[in-house]
Design an enzyme around this catalytic site. Sequence first.
Site, PDB file in Angstrom:
ATOM      1  N   GLY A  60      -3.212  -0.405  -4.466  1.00 10.97           N
ATOM      2  CA  GLY A  60      -1.901  -1.416  -4.383  1.00 10.97           C
ATOM      3  C   GLY A  60      -2.670  -2.663  -5.065  1.00 10.97           C
ATOM      4  N   ASN A  61      -1.906  -3.851  -4.718  1.00  9.87           N
ATOM      5  CA  ASN A  61      -1.960  -5.078  -5.225  1.00  9.87           C
ATOM      6  C   ASN A  61      -1.827  -6.296  -4.019  1.00  9.87           C
ATOM      7  OD1 ASN A  61       0.730  -6.271  -5.614  1.00  9.87           O
ATOM      8  ND2 ASN A  61       0.775  -4.271  -6.801  1.00  9.87           N
TER       9      ASN A  61
END
Length: 409
Positions: free
Chosen positions: A210-211
Site C-alpha cells: 500500500g502507500n
Amino acid sequence: MTSVARSKSLNIVLGVSGGIAAYKVASILRLLTEAGHNVQVVPTQAALNFVGSATWEALSGNPLISEVWDDVADVPHVRIGQSADLVLVAPATADLLSRAANGAANDLLTNVLLTATCPIVYAPAMHTEMWLNAATQENVATLRSRGCIVIDPAEGRLTGDDSGPGRLPDPEEIVSVAMGVLSEQDLLGLDIVITAGGTREFLDPVRFLGNSSSGKQGVALAVTARDRGAKVTLICANISVPLPAGVTVVSAVTGDDVHAAVMQASQAADVIVMAAAIADYKPKVTQNSKMKKSDDGSSPTIELVRTVDILADLVSHRNTSHPDQVIVGFAAETGDDRGSVLDHGIAKLQRKGCDLLVINEVGPNLAFGTDDNEVTILTREPATQTKVSKTSKNQIAQAIWDAVSAIRH
Ligand code: CTP
C-alpha cells in the site's frame, strides 16, 4: 481567487436556538472569525440557558443582541437582517424551524430571519423522533421550497443513550456548506468523479502492498467542487479522513476496485480527477490464508504484476466516447539525475494524454498526510504552468478547479 466567499470578509449572523448542541456552535463561531468574517451572534432566550452571553461576546468580539428591545434606537430587528451577507442558524431546533416556516416574529432571531434578504442556512439538531416527525419534515420542506438551505442532521449518539439522525454535523462541515452557498457556482450542474486515498494489493488476508496517501487532497477536491455547484462522486480507497457530506461516496480497496468504480462513474462524468495513489504493481497471487515463515529460514520471493493504468484507460475511452470530458491526473514525483520534478511532470503529461496534471513533490514530510501542499498545475492544450505555493489542500483544490474551469471555457 475568484469567489466572494474565498476572499472577502462577510457580515454573518449566527443564530443560535435552544438545544444542547449550542455548545458546539462556539467552534463554528471560531472558524468563522478565524476566516476573517464579522459575526453577530443572535441567540434565542432558550439558547442562553445552554451557552451564556459572555462566551458569544468573547468569541465574536461583538456585543450580544438577543432581544428586540436591546439597543432599540438602532432598530436591530431590521438592521441585523438587512445588513447580513449570510444567516446561519445552528442548532436549529424543531421549535425554531416551525416558527421560521410559519413566518413568526416573536423574538429577535425570527425578526432577523424575516428581514434577511441574503442566503439562510439552517443546521437542525434534535432528537430523532422530533426530526422525523411529519410536522418538522413539513417545516423543513417549506423552508427549502423558499430557497433556504437546511442541512440534514448527522446520525449518531444523541444527548442520552439513544442514537439516530438528529446530531449537529461537525462544525467544519456546517461552515463549509454555509460558505459554499456563497461560493461562485462555476461548476454548477457538472458531474465530477474524484478518486482519493491509496490502494491496497493483498499478499494474503492480512498483508498488503500500500502507500501512505491519506485522501486529504481528494476530499478537499470533493468538498470544494460540491461548494462550487458540482454533483460529486468520490471514490475512496482506504482514506483516513472523515467523509464529506453532500457527495456520493463509493468505497474501494484495490486498484481493480477503483478501476471498476471509475469506469462506471465516468460514463456520465464531465470531469474526472485521479487524485488517488494507485499501486503500479500487485502480487501475482494473493494467498487465501496467512503466509507462514518457512522452517528453513529462507525469505519468500513475491512475484509482482502490473496493475491496470486507470488514467490511461480513461484517456482512451474519452477519446472515443466523450471528447469533451476533462481528465485530471496527479503526479507524485521526486527529482533525480534524469531531470527535475517539473521535467518528469511535463513528460508524464504528454505520456498520459490527460488534460491537466497536478505535480507534487513527494518525500518525507512532503504532500502525503500533511495539511498543506505545494503543487504545479500543468495543462496540455493550451500548455500552461501554474505554480501554487505552499497552502492548504482546500486552496490547492480551488486552484485546480480554477484551471479546470479555464479549460472548459
Ligand atoms: N494512475 C492510474 N493507474 C495506475 C497508476 C497511476 O490511474 N495504475 C494514475 C494516478 O492516479 C495519477 C497518475 O496516474 O493520477 C500518475 O500516477 P504516478 O504514480 O505519478 O505515475 P505512474 O503512471 O505510476 O508513473 P511512474 O510511477 O512511472 O512515474
